[in-house]
Scaffold this motif. Sequence first.
Motif, short mmCIF file in Angstrom:
data_model
loop_
_atom_site.label_atom_id
_atom_site.label_comp_id
_atom_site.label_asym_id
_atom_site.label_seq_id
_atom_site.Cartn_x
_atom_site.Cartn_y
_atom_site.Cartn_z
N GLN A 1 -23.32 126.77 44.75
CA GLN A 1 -22.99 128.20 44.80
C GLN A 1 -21.50 128.33 45.11
O GLN A 1 -21.04 127.91 46.17
CB GLN A 1 -23.85 128.87 45.89
CG GLN A 1 -23.83 130.38 45.86
CD GLN A 1 -24.87 130.98 46.81
OE1 GLN A 1 -25.28 130.35 47.79
NE2 GLN A 1 -25.30 132.20 46.52
N ASP A 2 -20.77 128.89 44.14
CA ASP A 2 -19.35 129.18 44.34
C ASP A 2 -19.28 130.29 45.39
O ASP A 2 -19.97 131.31 45.26
CB ASP A 2 -18.77 129.65 42.99
CG ASP A 2 -17.31 129.32 42.79
OD1 ASP A 2 -16.87 128.22 43.18
OD2 ASP A 2 -16.58 130.18 42.22
N TRP A 3 -18.45 130.13 46.45
CA TRP A 3 -18.63 130.96 47.66
C TRP A 3 -17.27 131.19 48.31
O TRP A 3 -16.89 130.51 49.27
CB TRP A 3 -19.59 130.20 48.59
CG TRP A 3 -20.17 130.97 49.72
CD1 TRP A 3 -19.89 130.79 51.06
CD2 TRP A 3 -21.16 132.00 49.66
NE1 TRP A 3 -20.65 131.66 51.81
CE2 TRP A 3 -21.43 132.41 50.98
CE3 TRP A 3 -21.84 132.63 48.61
CZ2 TRP A 3 -22.35 133.43 51.29
CZ3 TRP A 3 -22.77 133.63 48.90
CH2 TRP A 3 -23.01 134.01 50.24
N HIS A 4 -16.53 132.17 47.73
CA HIS A 4 -15.15 132.38 48.15
C HIS A 4 -15.01 133.51 49.17
O HIS A 4 -15.62 134.58 48.98
CB HIS A 4 -14.29 132.76 46.94
CG HIS A 4 -14.25 131.72 45.85
ND1 HIS A 4 -13.91 130.42 46.07
CD2 HIS A 4 -14.51 131.82 44.52
CE1 HIS A 4 -13.94 129.76 44.92
NE2 HIS A 4 -14.30 130.57 43.97
N PRO A 5 -14.16 133.33 50.18
CA PRO A 5 -13.82 134.47 51.03
C PRO A 5 -13.00 135.49 50.21
O PRO A 5 -12.30 135.11 49.27
CB PRO A 5 -12.96 133.85 52.14
CG PRO A 5 -12.46 132.57 51.59
CD PRO A 5 -13.44 132.10 50.55
N ASP B 1 -11.16 138.06 40.73
CA ASP B 1 -11.96 137.94 41.96
C ASP B 1 -13.42 137.69 41.54
O ASP B 1 -13.95 138.42 40.69
CB ASP B 1 -11.92 139.25 42.75
CG ASP B 1 -10.56 139.54 43.37
OD1 ASP B 1 -9.55 139.02 42.88
OD2 ASP B 1 -10.52 140.32 44.35
N HIS B 2 -14.05 136.69 42.12
CA HIS B 2 -15.43 136.36 41.74
C HIS B 2 -16.13 135.66 42.90
O HIS B 2 -15.48 135.03 43.74
CB HIS B 2 -15.45 135.46 40.49
CG HIS B 2 -14.85 134.11 40.74
ND1 HIS B 2 -13.49 133.88 40.74
CD2 HIS B 2 -15.42 132.92 41.06
CE1 HIS B 2 -13.25 132.61 41.03
NE2 HIS B 2 -14.39 132.01 41.25
N CYS B 3 -17.44 135.73 42.89
CA CYS B 3 -18.28 135.01 43.86
C CYS B 3 -17.77 135.16 45.29
O CYS B 3 -17.66 134.18 46.04
CB CYS B 3 -18.42 133.54 43.47
SG CYS B 3 -19.25 133.31 41.89
N ILE C 1 -7.77 126.60 49.33
CA ILE C 1 -8.05 125.58 48.32
C ILE C 1 -9.30 125.94 47.53
O ILE C 1 -10.29 126.43 48.09
CB ILE C 1 -8.19 124.18 49.00
CG1 ILE C 1 -8.33 123.08 47.96
CG2 ILE C 1 -9.32 124.14 50.00
CD1 ILE C 1 -8.17 121.68 48.54
N ASP C 2 -9.22 125.70 46.21
CA ASP C 2 -10.38 125.94 45.36
C ASP C 2 -11.24 124.68 45.33
O ASP C 2 -10.80 123.60 45.73
CB ASP C 2 -9.93 126.33 43.95
CG ASP C 2 -10.97 127.16 43.22
OD1 ASP C 2 -12.02 127.46 43.81
OD2 ASP C 2 -10.73 127.51 42.04
N SER C 3 -12.46 124.82 44.88
CA SER C 3 -13.34 123.66 44.75
C SER C 3 -14.21 123.81 43.52
O SER C 3 -15.20 124.53 43.53
CB SER C 3 -14.21 123.51 46.00
OG SER C 3 -14.94 122.29 45.95
ZN ZN Z 1 -14.60 130.07 41.92
#
Ligand code: ZN
Length: 197
Positions: free
Chosen positions: A46-50, A81-83, A112-114
Amino acid sequence: MSHALLVIDVQNDFCPGGALAVAGGDEIVAPINAIMDTFDTVILTQDWHPAGHSSFASSHTGKAPFEMIDMPYGPQVLWPDHCVQSSAGANFHPDLRTDGDLIIRKGFRSAIDSYSAFFENDHSTPTGLKGYLETRGITQLTMVGLATDFCVHYSAVDAAQLGFDVTVLSNLCRAIDMDGSLAVAEQAMRAAGVTLA
Ligand code: ZN
Ligand code: VGL
Protein backbone atom coordinates in the motif's frame (compact mmCIF):
# COMPACT_ATOMS: atom_id res chain seq x y z
CA MET A 1 10.11 -23.67 0.38
CA SER A 2 7.08 -21.52 0.01
CA HIS A 3 5.51 -19.32 -2.67
CA ALA A 4 3.99 -15.90 -2.02
CA LEU A 5 1.82 -13.63 -4.15
CA LEU A 6 2.80 -9.96 -3.83
CA VAL A 7 -0.11 -7.68 -4.79
CA ILE A 8 1.34 -4.25 -5.41
CA ASP A 9 -0.55 -0.98 -4.84
CA VAL A 10 -4.02 -1.93 -6.13
CA GLN A 11 -5.39 1.27 -4.63
CA ASN A 12 -8.12 3.70 -5.67
CA ASP A 13 -5.70 6.46 -6.70
CA PHE A 14 -4.07 4.13 -9.25
CA CYS A 15 -7.42 3.07 -10.72
CA PRO A 16 -9.60 5.01 -13.21
CA GLY A 17 -11.00 8.08 -11.43
CA GLY A 18 -8.03 8.20 -9.05
CA ALA A 19 -5.39 10.90 -8.64
CA LEU A 20 -2.70 8.96 -10.52
CA ALA A 21 -4.95 6.72 -12.57
CA VAL A 22 -3.34 3.86 -14.49
CA ALA A 23 -5.35 2.89 -17.58
CA GLY A 24 -7.16 -0.39 -16.93
CA GLY A 25 -5.97 -0.52 -13.33
CA ASP A 26 -9.33 -1.84 -12.17
CA GLU A 27 -9.40 -4.65 -14.76
CA ILE A 28 -6.86 -6.67 -12.81
CA VAL A 29 -8.80 -6.81 -9.53
CA ALA A 30 -11.06 -9.80 -10.21
CA PRO A 31 -8.37 -12.01 -11.77
CA ILE A 32 -5.95 -11.19 -8.91
CA ASN A 33 -8.62 -12.18 -6.38
CA ALA A 34 -9.13 -15.41 -8.30
CA ILE A 35 -5.52 -16.59 -8.04
CA MET A 36 -4.93 -15.69 -4.38
CA ASP A 37 -5.94 -19.08 -3.01
CA THR A 38 -3.32 -20.86 -5.12
CA PHE A 39 -0.46 -19.29 -3.08
CA ASP A 40 0.89 -20.23 0.35
CA THR A 41 0.95 -16.58 1.40
CA VAL A 42 -0.60 -13.37 0.06
CA ILE A 43 1.08 -10.04 0.77
CA LEU A 44 -0.35 -6.67 -0.26
CA THR A 45 1.55 -3.41 -0.55
CA GLN A 46 0.00 0.00 0.00
CA ASP A 47 1.53 3.27 -1.18
CA TRP A 48 1.11 5.46 1.94
CA HIS A 49 2.33 9.05 1.74
CA PRO A 50 2.01 11.81 4.31
CA ALA A 51 0.37 15.03 2.97
CA GLY A 52 3.05 17.23 1.42
CA HIS A 53 5.26 14.25 0.49
CA SER A 54 8.44 15.19 -1.38
CA SER A 55 7.40 13.08 -4.41
CA PHE A 56 4.39 15.35 -4.98
CA ALA A 57 4.84 18.11 -7.59
CA SER A 58 2.68 20.31 -5.34
CA SER A 59 5.49 20.25 -2.74
CA HIS A 60 7.92 21.97 -5.18
CA THR A 61 7.29 25.54 -6.32
CA GLY A 62 7.07 25.83 -10.10
CA LYS A 63 7.05 22.08 -10.73
CA ALA A 64 4.34 20.16 -12.54
CA PRO A 65 3.41 16.48 -12.25
CA PHE A 66 5.58 14.11 -14.31
CA GLU A 67 8.58 16.49 -14.29
CA MET A 68 11.85 15.24 -12.82
CA ILE A 69 13.72 16.59 -9.82
CA ASP A 70 17.10 15.79 -8.29
CA MET A 71 16.71 14.49 -4.76
CA PRO A 72 19.66 13.74 -2.43
CA TYR A 73 19.17 10.04 -3.29
CA GLY A 74 18.98 10.58 -7.08
CA PRO A 75 16.49 11.61 -9.79
CA GLN A 76 12.83 11.46 -8.81
CA VAL A 77 9.67 11.76 -10.92
CA LEU A 78 7.21 14.25 -9.44
CA TRP A 79 3.67 12.92 -9.15
CA PRO A 80 0.23 14.36 -8.60
CA ASP A 81 -0.72 14.14 -4.91
CA HIS A 82 -1.77 10.50 -4.43
CA CYS A 83 -2.27 7.81 -1.80
CA VAL A 84 -2.28 10.30 1.06
CA GLN A 85 -2.43 8.39 4.35
CA SER A 86 -6.02 7.60 5.41
CA SER A 87 -7.56 9.27 2.32
CA ALA A 88 -10.11 7.43 0.17
CA GLY A 89 -7.55 7.33 -2.64
CA ALA A 90 -5.13 5.37 -0.48
CA ASN A 91 -7.69 2.64 0.20
CA PHE A 92 -7.43 -0.61 -1.68
CA HIS A 93 -9.82 -0.96 -4.63
CA PRO A 94 -13.14 -1.80 -2.94
CA ASP A 95 -13.40 -5.17 -4.72
CA LEU A 96 -9.85 -6.32 -3.94
CA ARG A 97 -9.61 -9.17 -1.45
CA THR A 98 -7.56 -7.93 1.50
CA ASP A 99 -7.63 -11.12 3.55
CA GLY A 100 -3.94 -11.78 2.88
CA ASP A 101 -1.30 -12.39 5.56
CA LEU A 102 0.57 -9.07 5.49
CA ILE A 103 -0.01 -5.50 4.34
CA ILE A 104 3.22 -3.58 3.90
CA ARG A 105 3.06 0.20 3.65
CA LYS A 106 5.72 2.25 1.89
CA GLY A 107 6.52 5.84 1.05
CA PHE A 108 5.59 7.03 4.53
CA ARG A 109 8.73 9.13 5.07
CA SER A 110 8.28 12.66 3.74
CA ALA A 111 11.81 13.09 2.42
CA ILE A 112 12.03 9.88 0.39
CA ASP A 113 9.84 7.96 -2.04
CA SER A 114 9.60 4.18 -2.07
CA TYR A 115 8.61 2.38 -5.26
CA SER A 116 10.01 -0.97 -4.20
CA ALA A 117 8.42 -3.12 -1.51
CA PHE A 118 11.98 -3.94 -0.34
CA PHE A 119 13.98 -0.70 -0.32
CA GLU A 120 13.13 2.98 -0.39
CA ASN A 121 14.31 5.00 -3.39
CA ASP A 122 17.80 5.43 -1.90
CA HIS A 123 18.09 1.68 -2.68
CA SER A 124 19.40 1.08 0.85
CA THR A 125 16.73 1.81 3.50
CA PRO A 126 14.96 -1.54 4.01
CA THR A 127 11.21 -1.94 4.49
CA GLY A 128 11.61 -5.20 6.42
CA LEU A 129 9.92 -7.36 3.77
CA LYS A 130 13.10 -9.37 3.09
CA GLY A 131 13.28 -10.47 6.71
CA TYR A 132 9.58 -11.34 6.77
CA LEU A 133 9.91 -13.53 3.68
CA GLU A 134 13.06 -15.23 4.91
CA THR A 135 11.70 -16.00 8.36
CA ARG A 136 8.57 -17.41 6.71
CA GLY A 137 10.65 -19.65 4.40
CA ILE A 138 9.34 -17.94 1.26
CA THR A 139 11.70 -18.28 -1.70
CA GLN A 140 9.34 -17.85 -4.65
CA LEU A 141 7.50 -14.62 -5.39
CA THR A 142 4.82 -13.92 -7.98
CA MET A 143 4.08 -10.21 -8.46
CA VAL A 144 0.98 -8.48 -9.81
CA GLY A 145 -0.44 -4.97 -9.53
CA LEU A 146 0.25 -1.31 -10.28
CA ALA A 147 2.17 0.15 -11.83
CA THR A 148 4.22 -2.27 -13.96
CA ASP A 149 6.88 0.33 -14.76
CA PHE A 150 7.32 1.77 -11.25
CA CYS A 151 6.40 -0.16 -8.12
CA VAL A 152 6.18 -3.60 -9.75
CA HIS A 153 9.42 -2.98 -11.67
CA TYR A 154 11.45 -1.85 -8.65
CA SER A 155 10.01 -4.52 -6.37
CA ALA A 156 10.76 -7.28 -8.89
CA VAL A 157 14.33 -6.15 -9.57
CA ASP A 158 15.12 -5.80 -5.85
CA ALA A 159 13.61 -9.20 -5.06
CA ALA A 160 15.60 -10.89 -7.83
CA GLN A 161 18.81 -9.19 -6.69
CA LEU A 162 18.12 -10.39 -3.14
CA GLY A 163 18.00 -13.95 -4.48
CA PHE A 164 14.26 -14.63 -4.64
CA ASP A 165 12.81 -16.54 -7.58
CA VAL A 166 10.58 -13.85 -9.14
CA THR A 167 7.79 -14.03 -11.71
CA VAL A 168 5.78 -10.99 -12.84
CA LEU A 169 2.38 -11.79 -14.36
CA SER A 170 2.21 -9.02 -16.97
CA ASN A 171 -1.50 -9.61 -17.69
CA LEU A 172 -2.26 -8.82 -14.06
CA CYS A 173 -0.29 -5.56 -14.09
CA ARG A 174 -0.94 -2.21 -15.76
CA ALA A 175 1.60 0.51 -16.59
CA ILE A 176 1.81 4.30 -16.39
CA ASP A 177 4.16 4.20 -19.43
CA MET A 178 5.65 7.68 -19.53
CA ASP A 179 8.51 8.31 -21.99
CA GLY A 180 8.96 4.61 -22.74
CA SER A 181 9.17 3.64 -19.08
CA LEU A 182 7.39 0.32 -19.66
CA ALA A 183 9.96 -0.90 -22.17
CA VAL A 184 12.79 0.21 -19.86
CA ALA A 185 11.14 -1.61 -16.94
CA GLU A 186 10.66 -4.84 -18.90
CA GLN A 187 14.28 -4.81 -19.99
CA ALA A 188 15.54 -4.12 -16.46
CA MET A 189 13.39 -6.90 -15.01
CA ARG A 190 14.60 -9.42 -17.59
CA ALA A 191 18.22 -8.35 -17.04
CA ALA A 192 17.80 -8.93 -13.29
CA GLY A 193 16.56 -12.48 -13.95
CA VAL A 194 12.84 -11.85 -13.42
CA THR A 195 10.50 -14.14 -15.38
CA LEU A 196 7.89 -12.07 -17.25
CA ALA A 197 4.91 -14.30 -17.78
ZN1 ZN B 1 3.54 7.03 -4.50
C1 VGL C 1 3.63 4.26 -7.84
C2 VGL C 1 4.23 6.30 -8.69
C3 VGL C 1 4.18 6.85 -7.43
C4 VGL C 1 3.33 2.82 -8.12
C5 VGL C 1 3.59 4.79 -6.58
O1 VGL C 1 2.62 2.18 -7.31
O2 VGL C 1 3.78 2.31 -9.16
N1 VGL C 1 3.96 5.02 -8.89
N2 VGL C 1 3.86 6.09 -6.38
